[in-house]
Design a protein around this motif. Sequence first.
Motif, short mmCIF file in Angstrom:
data_model
loop_
_atom_site.label_atom_id
_atom_site.label_comp_id
_atom_site.label_asym_id
_atom_site.label_seq_id
_atom_site.Cartn_x
_atom_site.Cartn_y
_atom_site.Cartn_z
N GLU A 114 1.63 4.16 3.27
CA GLU A 114 2.20 5.11 4.24
C GLU A 114 1.73 4.80 5.66
N THR A 119 3.04 12.71 5.68
CA THR A 119 2.25 12.36 4.50
C THR A 119 0.81 12.03 4.89
N GLY A 174 1.20 15.66 -0.14
CA GLY A 174 1.39 14.47 0.69
C GLY A 174 1.66 13.23 -0.14
N ALA A 213 5.12 10.98 -0.63
CA ALA A 213 5.16 9.52 -0.47
C ALA A 213 5.89 8.87 -1.63
N GLU A 239 9.78 15.16 5.71
CA GLU A 239 8.68 15.42 6.63
C GLU A 239 8.84 16.75 7.35
N LEU A 254 7.62 19.05 4.91
CA LEU A 254 6.20 18.82 4.68
C LEU A 254 5.33 19.55 5.70
#
Length: 495
Positions: free
Chosen positions: A74, A150, A200, A204, A218, A221
């Motif tokens: 990542e 992430t 996270g 990914a 995201e 997230l």
Amino acid sequence: MLTSQKLCYKFALITFLFFGLQGIVSLGGAWETAFPDTPIPIPYTAGRSFHLNISIMWPLFGITGIIYYFFGSEAGREIYSLKLIEANFWIFLASIVTILGSLVLGFNEGIEYLEALRPLKVGIAAAISILFYNLIRTYIVAEAPKSRGTLVSILAGSFTLIVFFIPNILRYSHPVAEEFLKFWVVHLWEEMSLELIGTGVLAAVVMTLPGMQRSTIENVLYLDIIIMVVTGVLATGHHYYWAGGPAYWIWVGGAFSTIQVVPILLLIYSIMKTVKIQYFYQLGQREKMVMAMVASSIFYHIFGAGLLGFLMAIPAVNKYIHGTYITSAHSHLAVFGVFGFLVLALSYYIFFSEIVLDKKSYLFSWIGILLLNGGLLIMSMALLVAGGLQSHFWYVLRLTVGETNQGIFPWLLLRLAGGLTYTAGSSLLTYVIIAKAWSNFPLCFPALRQLEKQRCLELKELHNGFQQLAGTANNLEQTLRKTKLLLDKYLKIKP
């Protein structure tokens, strides 16, 4: 594959070994609960401490390897130090083995879930500190955007592991202070730190699905991170009340416990909205196993940690069920829902990245997962009924503890049957991993010098490749200049 990822196989292997050991120990505890007069070499108190601590340690150990595996990809670069990953593994492993061994021998601080002697806890603190240092050094020089959700989620979770654990190494003059701080590990590690890390890492993995847009995940997230931090901190309040805190904490804790399932629901909604359902039928053997365990994790997260946790947090309900077997059912379901099955899924994913998953291992893995789920459901349902009967016998019929234990005995037998089923599943899964590790030992425990040498050779090859590319570009530029000169001359002499 990144070089640092090759150091993560042994994390996955040891995680499954601890997981299998936990299943065997828990079966012994279930037997002694149903038949307390059975002579056993290990006292019940020591066995219970061992069971509680290994239940915390194996997911934490597994998530460490999972972080190293996914954080580098990542971040768009190798993890900062391979030597620190190696040191992290051995320090963490030695600390866990020492703690578990000391608990079996009866060395106990008397703090539930954190019974290990305080000096031994320093090893755990050192391990999680090394993890965060290695991650933050990688993050600083990462080629990926620093705002990548992430990376932020994993870093935040890793940092709070340290923040919540360090105070539990210190000594306090008042036992209530120790009880308050205990739940920073028992509850906040599970409901915030590990959930941040797990979300996270899961995000990914989800990024690799066809059609999945990073921007969509995201955006969700960041919202998940905010909700997890706020609800994790405030939902711990119902523990503060029972530890001796003011009455308002049980209401604050109950209210925010209801919101704790929102992050996982948002992530599921984003995945189902973006990814076509047909894709899941086209997955390989390893991916199907991983998805089955992730689905199990989501199920227990929503119903075990979320719904049951919400009902238990209602003050009028909690008054009658606190300390009954209902609490035990909730803890088992919550542990496997929030991070247990997720750690198993991603450790399985890592372990079979290069090791071939044959048909026999695949079949055994499916049987193991089915037995795990079946055993967990049987055990939890039996504990829920036993806990409900406990409350009825105590508060309505006013029976004694001995009379109550006689009344719930059939349900304790059912719990034992569930534990036996669960242990069969955990042992079968562990066997699959051990059998493959035995025939792939050099891959599971690669020599660090060899990996560093290989890494240097790869960098040298990459450097030589760039030099050749630069030389080719230079030659091409000279050829174009000569062609241009010839073309200019041709245009001048053309009548």
